[in-house]
Scaffold this motif. Sequence first.
Motif, PDB file in Angstrom:
ATOM      1  N   SER A  46      48.878   0.507 -21.034  1.00  0.00           N
ATOM      2  CA  SER A  46      48.490   1.910 -21.226  1.00  0.00           C
ATOM      3  C   SER A  46      47.067   2.178 -20.747  1.00  0.00           C
ATOM      4  CB  SER A  46      48.616   2.290 -22.705  1.00  0.00           C
ATOM      5  OG  SER A  46      47.662   1.579 -23.488  1.00  0.00           O
ATOM      6  N   ILE A  47      46.278   1.120 -20.641  1.00  0.00           N
ATOM      7  CA  ILE A  47      44.907   1.275 -20.143  1.00  0.00           C
ATOM      8  C   ILE A  47      44.843   1.044 -18.644  1.00  0.00           C
ATOM      9  CG2 ILE A  47      42.560   0.329 -20.245  1.00  0.00           C
ATOM     10  CD1 ILE A  47      43.159  -0.418 -23.176  1.00  0.00           C
ATOM     11  N   ALA A  48      45.445  -0.059 -18.197  1.00  0.00           N
ATOM     12  CA  ALA A  48      45.270  -0.483 -16.804  1.00  0.00           C
ATOM     13  C   ALA A  48      46.074   0.350 -15.818  1.00  0.00           C
ATOM     14  CB  ALA A  48      45.656  -1.961 -16.678  1.00  0.00           C
ATOM     15  N   LEU A  49      47.339   0.626 -16.115  1.00  0.00           N
ATOM     16  CA  LEU A  49      48.189   1.311 -15.140  1.00  0.00           C
ATOM     17  C   LEU A  49      47.690   2.706 -14.776  1.00  0.00           C
ATOM     18  CD1 LEU A  49      51.772   0.159 -16.217  1.00  0.00           C
ATOM     19  CD2 LEU A  49      50.355  -0.652 -14.322  1.00  0.00           C
ATOM     20  N   PRO A  50      47.284   3.539 -15.760  1.00  0.00           N
ATOM     21  CA  PRO A  50      46.761   4.852 -15.364  1.00  0.00           C
ATOM     22  C   PRO A  50      45.504   4.754 -14.485  1.00  0.00           C
ATOM     23  CG  PRO A  50      47.332   4.845 -17.688  1.00  0.00           C
ATOM     24  CD  PRO A  50      47.411   3.417 -17.217  1.00  0.00           C
ATOM     25  N   ILE A  51      44.641   3.784 -14.786  1.00  0.00           N
ATOM     26  CA  ILE A  51      43.417   3.642 -13.984  1.00  0.00           C
ATOM     27  C   ILE A  51      43.746   3.198 -12.568  1.00  0.00           C
ATOM     28  CG2 ILE A  51      41.291   2.296 -13.752  1.00  0.00           C
ATOM     29  CD1 ILE A  51      41.087   2.306 -16.798  1.00  0.00           C
ATOM     30  N   ILE A  52      44.618   2.194 -12.443  1.00  0.00           N
ATOM     31  CA  ILE A  52      45.010   1.724 -11.107  1.00  0.00           C
ATOM     32  C   ILE A  52      45.691   2.852 -10.326  1.00  0.00           C
ATOM     33  CG2 ILE A  52      46.515   0.120  -9.867  1.00  0.00           C
ATOM     34  CD1 ILE A  52      46.031  -1.888 -12.136  1.00  0.00           C
ATOM     35  N   THR A  53      46.606   3.563 -10.987  1.00  0.00           N
ATOM     36  CA  THR A  53      47.315   4.670 -10.322  1.00  0.00           C
ATOM     37  C   THR A  53      46.344   5.751  -9.874  1.00  0.00           C
ATOM     38  OG1 THR A  53      49.271   4.247 -11.678  1.00  0.00           O
ATOM     39  CG2 THR A  53      49.142   6.395 -10.606  1.00  0.00           C
ATOM     40  N   TYR A  54      45.400   6.073 -10.759  1.00  0.00           N
ATOM     41  CA  TYR A  54      44.429   7.121 -10.414  1.00  0.00           C
ATOM     42  C   TYR A  54      43.605   6.727  -9.192  1.00  0.00           C
ATOM     43  CZ  TYR A  54      40.424  10.210 -10.710  1.00  0.00           C
ATOM     44  OH  TYR A  54      39.437  11.133 -10.397  1.00  0.00           O
ATOM     45  N   LEU A  55      43.102   5.509  -9.195  1.00  0.00           N
ATOM     46  CA  LEU A  55      42.253   5.080  -8.090  1.00  0.00           C
ATOM     47  C   LEU A  55      43.026   5.022  -6.770  1.00  0.00           C
ATOM     48  CD1 LEU A  55      40.193   2.277  -9.871  1.00  0.00           C
ATOM     49  CD2 LEU A  55      39.368   4.523  -9.125  1.00  0.00           C
ATOM     50  N   LEU A  56      44.274   4.577  -6.835  1.00  0.00           N
ATOM     51  CA  LEU A  56      45.071   4.527  -5.615  1.00  0.00           C
ATOM     52  C   LEU A  56      45.355   5.909  -5.069  1.00  0.00           C
ATOM     53  CD1 LEU A  56      47.611   1.662  -6.494  1.00  0.00           C
ATOM     54  CD2 LEU A  56      45.627   1.546  -4.973  1.00  0.00           C
ATOM     55  N   ASN A  57      45.388   6.897  -5.943  1.00  0.00           N
ATOM     56  CA  ASN A  57      45.641   8.278  -5.508  1.00  0.00           C
ATOM     57  C   ASN A  57      44.364   9.053  -5.217  1.00  0.00           C
ATOM     58  OD1 ASN A  57      48.705   9.156  -5.796  1.00  0.00           O
ATOM     59  ND2 ASN A  57      48.263   7.684  -7.441  1.00  0.00           N
ATOM     60  N   HIS A  58      43.227   8.421  -5.421  1.00  0.00           N
ATOM     61  CA  HIS A  58      41.945   9.068  -5.117  1.00  0.00           C
ATOM     62  C   HIS A  58      41.098   8.106  -4.300  1.00  0.00           C
ATOM     63  CE1 HIS A  58      43.411  11.434  -8.529  1.00  0.00           C
ATOM     64  NE2 HIS A  58      42.616  12.436  -8.088  1.00  0.00           N
ATOM     65  N   PRO A  59      41.427   7.946  -3.031  1.00  0.00           N
ATOM     66  CA  PRO A  59      40.707   6.968  -2.193  1.00  0.00           C
ATOM     67  C   PRO A  59      39.213   7.238  -2.088  1.00  0.00           C
ATOM     68  CG  PRO A  59      42.137   8.382  -0.876  1.00  0.00           C
ATOM     69  CD  PRO A  59      42.481   8.657  -2.295  1.00  0.00           C
ATOM     70  N   ASP A  60      38.788   8.519  -2.276  1.00  0.00           N
ATOM     71  CA  ASP A  60      37.358   8.796  -2.215  1.00  0.00           C
ATOM     72  C   ASP A  60      36.615   8.126  -3.369  1.00  0.00           C
ATOM     73  OD1 ASP A  60      38.858  10.615  -3.844  1.00  0.00           O
ATOM     74  OD2 ASP A  60      37.003  11.782  -4.112  1.00  0.00           O
ATOM     75  N   GLU A  61      37.265   8.016  -4.508  1.00  0.00           N
ATOM     76  CA  GLU A  61      36.645   7.317  -5.639  1.00  0.00           C
ATOM     77  C   GLU A  61      36.894   5.809  -5.558  1.00  0.00           C
ATOM     78  OE1 GLU A  61      36.797   8.948  -9.597  1.00  0.00           O
ATOM     79  OE2 GLU A  61      37.635  10.837  -8.837  1.00  0.00           O
ATOM     80  N   LEU A  62      38.058   5.452  -5.026  1.00  0.00           N
ATOM     81  CA  LEU A  62      38.353   4.024  -4.887  1.00  0.00           C
ATOM     82  C   LEU A  62      37.356   3.356  -3.951  1.00  0.00           C
ATOM     83  CD1 LEU A  62      40.135   1.496  -5.198  1.00  0.00           C
ATOM     84  CD2 LEU A  62      41.595   2.417  -3.374  1.00  0.00           C
ATOM     85  N   GLN A  63      37.006   4.051  -2.877  1.00  0.00           N
ATOM     86  CA  GLN A  63      36.125   3.471  -1.869  1.00  0.00           C
ATOM     87  C   GLN A  63      34.648   3.680  -2.222  1.00  0.00           C
ATOM     88  OE1 GLN A  63      37.445   5.114   1.863  1.00  0.00           O
ATOM     89  NE2 GLN A  63      39.528   4.316   1.597  1.00  0.00           N
ATOM     90  N   THR A  64      34.317   3.333  -3.457  1.00  0.00           N
ATOM     91  CA  THR A  64      32.939   3.344  -3.953  1.00  0.00           C
ATOM     92  C   THR A  64      32.699   2.002  -4.634  1.00  0.00           C
ATOM     93  OG1 THR A  64      33.557   4.262  -6.101  1.00  0.00           O
ATOM     94  CG2 THR A  64      33.026   5.847  -4.341  1.00  0.00           C
ATOM     95  N   PRO A  65      31.437   1.603  -4.841  1.00  0.00           N
ATOM     96  CA  PRO A  65      31.183   0.328  -5.535  1.00  0.00           C
ATOM     97  C   PRO A  65      31.863   0.247  -6.907  1.00  0.00           C
ATOM     98  CG  PRO A  65      29.181   1.093  -4.488  1.00  0.00           C
ATOM     99  CD  PRO A  65      30.192   2.200  -4.321  1.00  0.00           C
ATOM    100  N   ARG A  66      31.790   1.345  -7.658  1.00  0.00           N
ATOM    101  CA  ARG A  66      32.417   1.348  -8.983  1.00  0.00           C
ATOM    102  C   ARG A  66      33.935   1.317  -8.868  1.00  0.00           C
ATOM    103  NH1 ARG A  66      32.704  -0.230 -14.036  1.00  0.00           N
ATOM    104  NH2 ARG A  66      33.037   1.388 -15.587  1.00  0.00           N
TER     105      ARG A  66
END
Length: 269
Positions: free
Chosen positions: A45-65
């Motif tokens: 419930s913690i990890a899957l939403p975060i992974i899904t969100y980042l994969l759907n927001h490459p602008d945030e995924l492609q940051t150091p954080r």
Amino acid sequence: MAWNSEWRFVDEYPPVTGLMMAIIMLGIIMLPKQYRRYIVLMWASIALPIITYLLNHPDELQTPRGYELIGTFGPASLLLYVVFPFQKSIRKHINKVTGDLRRYELEAGRDYLTDIYNRRGLDLWLGQLNHDDRVAVLLIDVDHFKQINDRHGHSIGDRVLVEVASRLRTIYFEKHTIARWGGEEFAVLLVNPKTNTLPYIGSMFQQALSSLPYKSVGKVTVSIGISNINHHDDFLDLVNQADLALYAAKNNGRNQAVMFNSIHPQLAD
């Protein structure tokens, strides 16, 4: 709110990933089997939403954080998947290691020959007494033990020591403990005995150890020195008292129990 683009997730998510991973892994390894599914569901419930969100927001995924989060939650989820089936064996191994450590600690505190406490074990036992407990010390020495070894051999001498320890276990039934103090010398610690019973207790030990023949050598006697009663923090002083009384018993002909206050009445309780 991040999904609604009200703020950037990577800017707002607190740095708690490592702590959550540690808690989840400890829970999987240490908690009973019936709780494992809840741990896994919690992580999912913690990890899957975060992974899904980042994969759907490459602008945030492609940051150091973003790289840090995906690099943490991704491998951690894979590790969880790998570890989960082996949780039972991991717990079994941890329990075995814990049991081995406890056994080694117990064995380190016991005399290998007689299976009673040695000095280290006696120190640990003293540390478990109540704050206000008082003790008396009996030092017991097997008379003419060198002659037993010389006449019958050291293996027979060892049997005598084992039999002395065996008899010591059956004499006194109030709170106490016994230990091999060294060589042919044993220590008995009585907890909260009454002063007026000490002479009788000493005589009881002396008679029980000396009156009946020993299996391998026949007649064996012991000499006993008995300390005063004092707080268990004064254990070493009580040992010195018992040692002086034992020395007096041996000088007086052995095969007897002598109290410290009988040779130093001015120092009696």
